[in-house]
Enzyme design. Sequence first.
Site, PDB file in Angstrom:
ATOM      1  CB  SER B  45      -0.881  -0.008   1.246  1.00 43.82           C
ATOM      2  OG  SER B  45      -1.901   0.942   1.134  1.00 43.82           O
ATOM      3  CD  GLU B  46      -0.481   3.886  -3.848  1.00 46.69           C
ATOM      4  OE1 GLU B  46      -0.531   2.636  -3.861  1.00 46.69           O
ATOM      5  OE2 GLU B  46      -1.123   4.603  -4.630  1.00 46.69           O
ATOM      6  CG  ASN B  47      -1.210   4.083   2.893  1.00 42.41           C
ATOM      7  OD1 ASN B  47      -1.151   3.134   2.102  1.00 42.41           O
ATOM      8  ND2 ASN B  47      -1.944   4.044   3.984  1.00 42.41           N
TER       9      ASN B  47
END
Lengths: 218, 218, 229, 229
Positions: B45-47
């Site tokens: 998840s790119e967060n």
Amino acid sequence: MLDKEGIAKRIAKEIKDGFYVNLGIGIPTLVANYIPEGMEVVLQSENGLLGIGPFPFAGEEDPDTINAGKQTITMLSGSAVFDSAMSFGMIRARKVNLTILGAMEVAENGDIASWKIPGKMVKGMGGAMDLVASAENIIVAMQHVNKAGESKLLAKCSLPLTGINCVKKIVTELAVLDVLPDGGFKLLERAPGVSVEQIRNSTAGRLIVDGEIPEMVV
Amino acid sequence: MLDKEGIAKRIAKEIKDGFYVNLGIGIPTLVANYIPEGMEVVLQSENGLLGIGPFPFAGEEDPDTINAGKQTITMLSGSAVFDSAMSFGMIRARKVNLTILGAMEVAENGDIASWKIPGKMVKGMGGAMDLVASAENIIVAMQHVNKAGESKLLAKCSLPLTGINCVKKIVTELAVLDVLPDGGFKLLERAPGVSVEQIRNSTAGRLIVDGEIPEMVV
Amino acid sequence: MNKVVSNADEAIKDIEDGMTLMLGGFGLCGLPEKCIAALVRKNVKGLTCISNNAGVDDFGIGLMLKKRQVKKMISSYVGENAEFERQLLSGELEVELIPQGTLATRCMAAGYGMPAIFTPAGIGTEVAEGKEIRNFNGKDYLMELAFEADFAIVKAWKGDTMGNLVYRSTARNFNPLMAMAGKITIAEVEELVEPGELDPDHIHTPGIYVHRIFKGFDYEKRIEQRTVR
Amino acid sequence: MNKVVSNADEAIKDIEDGMTLMLGGFGLCGLPEKCIAALVRKNVKGLTCISNNAGVDDFGIGLMLKKRQVKKMISSYVGENAEFERQLLSGELEVELIPQGTLATRCMAAGYGMPAIFTPAGIGTEVAEGKEIRNFNGKDYLMELAFEADFAIVKAWKGDTMGNLVYRSTARNFNPLMAMAGKITIAEVEELVEPGELDPDHIHTPGIYVHRIFKGFDYEKRIEQRTVR
């Protein structure tokens, strides 16, 4: 004339409450012993630590906890560990308020040489080039003359440089001097018992003596 | 013809054991439900998370634990949290094996448009531009035609681009297609009950049909 | 997703003559000592080693230098090693000395997919020779390229079977940076645990960067400068 | 070294009209909600806000947008906010949309004293307009400059009085990056502890980057997309 401890003691006076300080190997390391009581100062170790504590008691050395000089140390309440990229990140971003390091030569324009004697010694620059290129406030702790009696405060460095136009202040066994923005070593204080004449004789670069020079209080 | 779940199911077959996969918002998120049993896949998840777990049970939502679509999620054994710079660091360094994302338009040269309709919609690109510029392996999950019945597989994108020459494979409700290195949509599989003719009529860009096209097994 | 190999010899088995290796550690602290021992056993030659230091005469990379396995060292500080100095002055060993922050950041750049970084370190010195200089906001910076290494070899305190790593104290140093930077990354750990035993918030190197992991036994963890009160 | 201030209003008291602020958080997760509330109370105007998102209509930066305190937003994704979209389409609000990784890395660059970074994100798109493109190893990259911000405002889970911070789960996101990047950095925390209570190995933001810290009470921590099994 100051001994190494005396140089360290005098430099300690330049530290202000709340400063983050990077201390180089050698005399600068000794400065930690003379930070005034009650002053909160955090020492940075460029391998990746804020909050260098005292050396450990014998038998309590931790091989995983060392300073930039590879000496065993301890941590303090509030210490923080990080990797070496973040360590130099905070140095480049000027979060470290003061850098104190040694030198082989300093020039009157603030150039510094400290990492190499061609054909003789090649230990490497370690973190010194990063520190001098980034720090806003650099104090050099060094001997005024080398073992051969030659001045290390020069018109121009003869050894390969570590950084240019960066040294702001120098504390030696003989004197405290500022490196002026336009060049020249401005004499600020004499070591106890040392005359301006002695300092002049030991300074190959341009020495600026303005009025009465007080003897330093260590 | 496939529904959204069918598209997700078909894309899941492209995932290999041991893959690190980034799933975009929308249909790509559904792919997580169809990863074959026994296959070990880590979702990024790119967060700032590796190891996205299932949605939480009602009452167990943690506001501090969300995916890139801002949905509440859970973590798994072996999950790791990091900041968004490291997250995109591992994306740029091609440590993520597969990126699956949605699109508004894909061109026959692999260009993709997905973030803006001038004068109408400006939600922003989020992490999509980073992903498509860096990923080695990009699959687009999308509808073959838009609500007005116009093809979204074009000779050239009409909307502002998200990235260029990057899409490798497309899965729609009608077909699976490769984007060839020299350009063109190469038809690989037909959705159940869909004819080559139907696909041809829904594809504005250059469609390459080579021999018999099998119906996909979902 | 199980990345566990049985030992150092298996971990390094495909490291070949002439390759470029990154080796974690600062001085002898946080050193991948098991892999270094295995590299000495394998006697692989002609290596380029990127490591902040070069060990001491009889520990760390010093052991590889003694066996003439190293063609080139890229380091920031190489004191404390007589054999190193001899090989360097005699010209047997190629040495590239670069500032410590530059070394650290060039590793990070590789792990972050950034082809180059800018740093003021070395401006006006021989380090700047042949490099592009660029001025931003009135200050000069050198452009330095990301490293490329065939293998990165690091030492962590704990790791899980998925490759997630945690370092202990200043043994962290260059290890997480190099862990990100290798085409293949090998991690040796003091404790190998199951996924879930490391707190996700405390992981320093996410497993995505690590390809092989093994538990090393009987770490010597030699101290270079034992200093006490 | 005690950096503690009593509350959000004191922490932001010298933030003035026209300044540039960085605000941590991803969506509503890890948002410095106490400082945002104080900025709304102070009604400071003409701000440039660097933040990945723009909040929702009635929470986060959305509250500042409603009061027209924001002159310019620099973000990567600004959906889920009707008032934002209205101000943008009407031209009342200046908006610079940039890729999320570029945003994160430009913050990190500021905190690491790197004036610029290279990224492939945006090559061939309108994001590349007017920017320098450079080829490394056959691939094109954009040169993107480090951000400059007067204040960075972040939210952490725990912090000590020396400014050391620990984040919880994905509420970490942009917070540690922005914490490094402000000329002055303000941290609001759920738990404020004494030095020594945080494990030095687990600190995400070393205190050197943090200038002011305070404990916020009664965090709302609103969920943007509540999703359950």
